[in-house]
Motif scaffolding. Sequence first.
Motif, PDB file in Angstrom:
ATOM      1  N   MET A   1      -7.462 -15.215  -2.612  1.00 56.51           N
ATOM      2  CA  MET A   1      -6.271 -14.420  -2.894  1.00 56.51           C
ATOM      3  C   MET A   1      -6.348 -13.079  -2.176  1.00 56.51           C
ATOM      4  N   SER A   2      -5.192 -12.555  -1.827  1.00 58.11           N
ATOM      5  CA  SER A   2      -5.082 -11.232  -1.228  1.00 58.11           C
ATOM      6  C   SER A   2      -4.658 -10.250  -2.315  1.00 58.11           C
ATOM      7  N   HIS A   3      -4.894  -8.980  -2.050  1.00 54.14           N
ATOM      8  CA  HIS A   3      -4.543  -7.943  -3.021  1.00 54.14           C
ATOM      9  C   HIS A   3      -3.340  -7.164  -2.510  1.00 54.14           C
ATOM     10  N   GLY A   4      -2.505  -6.714  -3.450  1.00 59.55           N
ATOM     11  CA  GLY A   4      -1.345  -5.941  -3.044  1.00 59.55           C
ATOM     12  C   GLY A   4      -0.718  -5.186  -4.194  1.00 59.55           C
ATOM     13  N   GLU A   5       0.343  -4.469  -3.860  1.00 61.62           N
ATOM     14  CA  GLU A   5       1.115  -3.720  -4.849  1.00 61.62           C
ATOM     15  C   GLU A   5       2.592  -4.052  -4.647  1.00 61.62           C
ATOM     16  N   VAL A   6       3.267  -4.368  -5.749  1.00 60.81           N
ATOM     17  CA  VAL A   6       4.688  -4.715  -5.685  1.00 60.81           C
ATOM     18  C   VAL A   6       5.491  -3.447  -5.411  1.00 60.81           C
ATOM     19  N   LYS A   7       6.290  -3.471  -4.341  1.00 59.20           N
ATOM     20  CA  LYS A   7       7.138  -2.337  -3.979  1.00 59.20           C
ATOM     21  C   LYS A   7       8.598  -2.576  -4.348  1.00 59.20           C
ATOM     22  N   LYS A   8       9.010  -3.861  -4.381  1.00 59.97           N
ATOM     23  CA  LYS A   8      10.399  -4.188  -4.728  1.00 59.97           C
ATOM     24  C   LYS A   8      10.451  -5.626  -5.220  1.00 59.97           C
ATOM     25  N   VAL A   9      11.287  -5.857  -6.239  1.00 60.19           N
ATOM     26  CA  VAL A   9      11.524  -7.206  -6.758  1.00 60.19           C
ATOM     27  C   VAL A   9      13.012  -7.489  -6.570  1.00 60.19           C
ATOM     28  N   ASP A  10      13.347  -8.501  -5.777  1.00 63.92           N
ATOM     29  CA  ASP A  10      14.741  -8.870  -5.520  1.00 63.92           C
ATOM     30  C   ASP A  10      14.969 -10.267  -6.091  1.00 63.92           C
ATOM     31  N   THR A  11      15.348 -10.303  -7.383  1.00 61.91           N
ATOM     32  CA  THR A  11      15.504 -11.609  -8.049  1.00 61.91           C
ATOM     33  C   THR A  11      16.674 -12.406  -7.472  1.00 61.91           C
TER      34      THR A  11
ATOM     35  N   THR B   1       8.807  -7.509  -2.162  1.00 62.29           N
ATOM     36  CA  THR B   1       8.251  -6.655  -1.134  1.00 62.29           C
ATOM     37  C   THR B   1       6.878  -6.225  -1.634  1.00 62.29           C
ATOM     38  N   ILE B   2       5.858  -6.494  -0.828  1.00 63.62           N
ATOM     39  CA  ILE B   2       4.477  -6.238  -1.238  1.00 63.62           C
ATOM     40  C   ILE B   2       3.766  -5.409  -0.178  1.00 63.62           C
ATOM     41  N   LYS B   3       3.109  -4.333  -0.628  1.00 60.64           N
ATOM     42  CA  LYS B   3       2.194  -3.584   0.232  1.00 60.64           C
ATOM     43  C   LYS B   3       0.843  -4.263   0.028  1.00 60.64           C
ATOM     44  N   HIS B   4       0.333  -4.903   1.071  1.00 63.89           N
ATOM     45  CA  HIS B   4      -0.851  -5.748   0.896  1.00 63.89           C
ATOM     46  C   HIS B   4      -1.976  -5.398   1.856  1.00 63.89           C
ATOM     47  N   GLY B   5      -3.160  -5.852   1.482  1.00 66.74           N
ATOM     48  CA  GLY B   5      -4.321  -5.776   2.357  1.00 66.74           C
ATOM     49  C   GLY B   5      -4.253  -6.917   3.353  1.00 66.74           C
ATOM     50  N   PRO B   6      -5.321  -7.133   4.111  1.00 67.70           N
ATOM     51  CA  PRO B   6      -5.332  -8.210   5.107  1.00 67.70           C
ATOM     52  C   PRO B   6      -5.090  -9.574   4.455  1.00 67.70           C
ATOM     53  N   LEU B   7      -4.295 -10.401   5.127  1.00 68.10           N
ATOM     54  CA  LEU B   7      -4.058 -11.783   4.686  1.00 68.10           C
ATOM     55  C   LEU B   7      -4.878 -12.666   5.612  1.00 68.10           C
TER      56      LEU B   7
ATOM     57  N   THR C   1       3.175  -3.503   4.689  1.00 65.35           N
ATOM     58  CA  THR C   1       4.165  -3.737   3.642  1.00 65.35           C
ATOM     59  C   THR C   1       5.211  -4.677   4.223  1.00 65.35           C
ATOM     60  N   MET C   2       5.499  -5.750   3.503  1.00 64.54           N
ATOM     61  CA  MET C   2       6.483  -6.703   4.014  1.00 64.54           C
ATOM     62  C   MET C   2       7.146  -7.498   2.890  1.00 64.54           C
TER      63      MET C   2
ATOM     64  N   ALA D   1       8.842 -19.409   6.880  1.00 59.67           N
ATOM     65  CA  ALA D   1       8.972 -18.159   6.126  1.00 59.67           C
ATOM     66  C   ALA D   1       7.688 -17.895   5.344  1.00 59.67           C
ATOM     67  N   LEU D   2       7.256 -16.643   5.344  1.00 61.94           N
ATOM     68  CA  LEU D   2       6.083 -16.280   4.550  1.00 61.94           C
ATOM     69  C   LEU D   2       6.473 -16.321   3.084  1.00 61.94           C
ATOM     70  N   THR D   3       5.726 -17.092   2.319  1.00 60.53           N
ATOM     71  CA  THR D   3       6.092 -17.393   0.935  1.00 60.53           C
ATOM     72  C   THR D   3       4.899 -17.194   0.009  1.00 60.53           C
ATOM     73  N   VAL D   4       5.123 -16.484  -1.105  1.00 58.70           N
ATOM     74  CA  VAL D   4       4.090 -16.319  -2.120  1.00 58.70           C
ATOM     75  C   VAL D   4       4.058 -17.613  -2.941  1.00 58.70           C
ATOM     76  N   THR D   5       2.883 -18.265  -2.943  1.00 58.66           N
ATOM     77  CA  THR D   5       2.748 -19.526  -3.658  1.00 58.66           C
ATOM     78  C   THR D   5       1.986 -19.363  -4.967  1.00 58.66           C
TER      79      THR D   5
END
Length: 116
Positions: A46-56, A62-68, A77-78, A107-111
């Motif tokens: 798993m990668s680590h990150g911080e939620v910057k925006k939630v668009d339901t 939108t996640i500010k993340h470390g290396p994937l 941030t992407m 598309a980059l997708t959080v699984t």
Amino acid sequence: MMKKAIASILLGCAVAVSATAFAAGDAGNTNTTSGAQQGAEATSSMSHGEVKKVDTSAGKLTIKHGPLKNLDMEAMTMVFRVKDPALLSQVKVGDKIDFVAEEIDGALTVTKLQKQ
């Protein structure tokens, strides 16, 4: 004498073919196993990150993340799609998360996602 020479040649060919088939089969099994192990490691890390925006409405985070590592991406941030929209209700802006992102249909997708 000719029969002996032919028998030796045939025996030599049979041994060479058997050895080649054995080596190819062995290498094939090794590659399949290591490929499966690499895939499992990439998915489970798993990668680590911080939620910057939630668009339901768009099903995106939108996640500010470390290396994937599994995607060979540097920290940034992407915006990511989420595989399961229910994941969006589990987080809010500012949450620290662990997640797995994969490329699905281009598309980059959080699984996977979990709060830290």
